[in-house]
Design a protein around this motif. Sequence first.
Motif, mmCIF file in Angstrom:
data_model
loop_
_atom_site.group_PDB
_atom_site.id
_atom_site.type_symbol
_atom_site.label_atom_id
_atom_site.label_comp_id
_atom_site.label_asym_id
_atom_site.label_seq_id
_atom_site.Cartn_x
_atom_site.Cartn_y
_atom_site.Cartn_z
ATOM 1 N N VAL A 6 0.829 -1.211 0.000
ATOM 2 C CA VAL A 6 0.000 0.000 0.000
ATOM 3 C C VAL A 6 0.866 1.266 0.000
ATOM 4 O O VAL A 6 0.666 2.159 -0.830
ATOM 5 C CB VAL A 6 -0.995 -0.024 1.184
ATOM 6 N N PRO A 7 1.870 1.403 0.897
ATOM 7 C CA PRO A 7 2.708 2.605 0.832
ATOM 8 C C PRO A 7 3.551 2.678 -0.446
ATOM 9 O O PRO A 7 3.777 3.764 -0.987
ATOM 10 C CB PRO A 7 3.608 2.511 2.048
ATOM 11 N N LEU A 8 3.990 1.532 -0.943
ATOM 12 C CA LEU A 8 4.755 1.538 -2.187
ATOM 13 C C LEU A 8 3.889 2.006 -3.355
ATOM 14 O O LEU A 8 4.335 2.783 -4.215
ATOM 15 C CB LEU A 8 5.328 0.152 -2.466
ATOM 16 N N PHE A 9 2.668 1.533 -3.420
ATOM 17 C CA PHE A 9 1.754 1.965 -4.477
ATOM 18 C C PHE A 9 1.444 3.450 -4.343
ATOM 19 O O PHE A 9 1.396 4.175 -5.346
ATOM 20 C CB PHE A 9 0.460 1.133 -4.431
ATOM 21 N N ALA A 10 1.238 3.914 -3.132
ATOM 22 C CA ALA A 10 0.950 5.335 -2.915
ATOM 23 C C ALA A 10 2.142 6.194 -3.314
ATOM 24 O O ALA A 10 1.977 7.253 -3.941
ATOM 25 C CB ALA A 10 0.580 5.574 -1.459
ATOM 26 N N ALA A 11 3.343 5.765 -2.998
ATOM 27 C CA ALA A 11 4.532 6.528 -3.362
ATOM 28 C C ALA A 11 4.724 6.567 -4.872
ATOM 29 O O ALA A 11 5.056 7.611 -5.453
ATOM 30 C CB ALA A 11 5.763 5.929 -2.689
ATOM 31 N N SER A 12 4.488 5.443 -5.557
ATOM 32 C CA SER A 12 4.640 5.426 -7.011
ATOM 33 C C SER A 12 3.565 6.281 -7.680
ATOM 34 O O SER A 12 3.830 6.956 -8.680
ATOM 35 C CB SER A 12 4.607 3.996 -7.531
ATOM 36 N N ALA A 13 2.368 6.287 -7.129
ATOM 37 C CA ALA A 13 1.313 7.136 -7.676
ATOM 38 C C ALA A 13 1.648 8.617 -7.484
ATOM 39 O O ALA A 13 1.403 9.442 -8.370
ATOM 40 C CB ALA A 13 -0.021 6.806 -7.021
ATOM 41 N N LEU A 14 2.204 8.949 -6.342
ATOM 42 C CA LEU A 14 2.602 10.331 -6.083
ATOM 43 C C LEU A 14 3.705 10.766 -7.037
ATOM 44 O O LEU A 14 3.656 11.856 -7.605
ATOM 45 C CB LEU A 14 3.076 10.474 -4.628
ATOM 46 N N LEU A 15 4.693 9.917 -7.264
ATOM 47 C CA LEU A 15 5.785 10.251 -8.180
ATOM 48 C C LEU A 15 5.280 10.383 -9.615
ATOM 49 O O LEU A 15 5.734 11.258 -10.371
ATOM 50 C CB LEU A 15 6.890 9.197 -8.097
ATOM 51 N N ALA A 16 4.362 9.545 -10.002
ATOM 52 C CA ALA A 16 3.811 9.632 -11.350
ATOM 53 C C ALA A 16 2.987 10.902 -11.533
ATOM 54 O O ALA A 16 2.966 11.487 -12.615
ATOM 55 C CB ALA A 16 2.953 8.408 -11.635
ATOM 56 N N SER A 17 2.328 11.362 -10.493
ATOM 57 C CA SER A 17 1.504 12.562 -10.619
ATOM 58 C C SER A 17 2.338 13.837 -10.626
ATOM 59 O O SER A 17 1.853 14.884 -11.044
ATOM 60 C CB SER A 17 0.476 12.617 -9.489
ATOM 61 N N LEU A 18 3.579 13.782 -10.180
ATOM 62 C CA LEU A 18 4.420 14.978 -10.185
ATOM 63 C C LEU A 18 4.712 15.456 -11.604
ATOM 64 O O LEU A 18 4.804 16.658 -11.854
ATOM 65 C CB LEU A 18 5.723 14.710 -9.429
ATOM 66 N N SER A 19 4.852 14.540 -12.548
ATOM 67 C CA SER A 19 5.107 14.958 -13.929
ATOM 68 C C SER A 19 3.883 15.660 -14.519
ATOM 69 O O SER A 19 4.017 16.510 -15.395
ATOM 70 C CB SER A 19 5.493 13.748 -14.772
ATOM 71 N N ALA A 20 2.704 15.318 -14.050
ATOM 72 C CA ALA A 20 1.497 15.980 -14.532
ATOM 73 C C ALA A 20 1.373 17.388 -13.964
ATOM 74 O O ALA A 20 0.675 18.232 -14.540
ATOM 75 C CB ALA A 20 0.265 15.161 -14.163
ATOM 76 N N GLN A 21 2.042 17.668 -12.873
ATOM 77 C CA GLN A 21 1.972 18.987 -12.248
ATOM 78 C C GLN A 21 3.016 19.947 -12.800
ATOM 79 O O GLN A 21 3.087 21.088 -12.371
ATOM 80 C CB GLN A 21 2.152 18.860 -10.726
ATOM 81 N N ALA A 22 3.833 19.495 -13.746
ATOM 82 C CA ALA A 22 4.870 20.357 -14.306
ATOM 83 C C ALA A 22 4.223 21.510 -15.053
ATOM 84 O O ALA A 22 3.182 21.359 -15.692
ATOM 85 C CB ALA A 22 5.768 19.550 -15.238
#
Length: 96
Positions: A6-22
Amino acid sequence: MNKLPVPLFAASALLASLSAQAGPDWAAIEHARQAKHAPPLPGDGEALANAGRLCGAPAPLPWLDHGPRAQGTPQQNRARQARHEAERKSCEGAAQ
């Protein structure tokens, strides 16, 4: 054991969403604005396209599709070409 994914999935989702916030590439946007407002060059494509045109629109291209759902026939192509030639001759006669 189930608490680790669960924390690993949440961390990967957060990292993936950072590129969308550029943010937008402001340098590219400003370059496009300056290119849009720049005056056309004397050897521009539009000037070359209009050089061969004496009067009116360019000659119509024939409809080459003569299949089961054809948009035109050879007779229609000849009629369009003849109509274009008549319009061009009348335009040239009016210009003189």
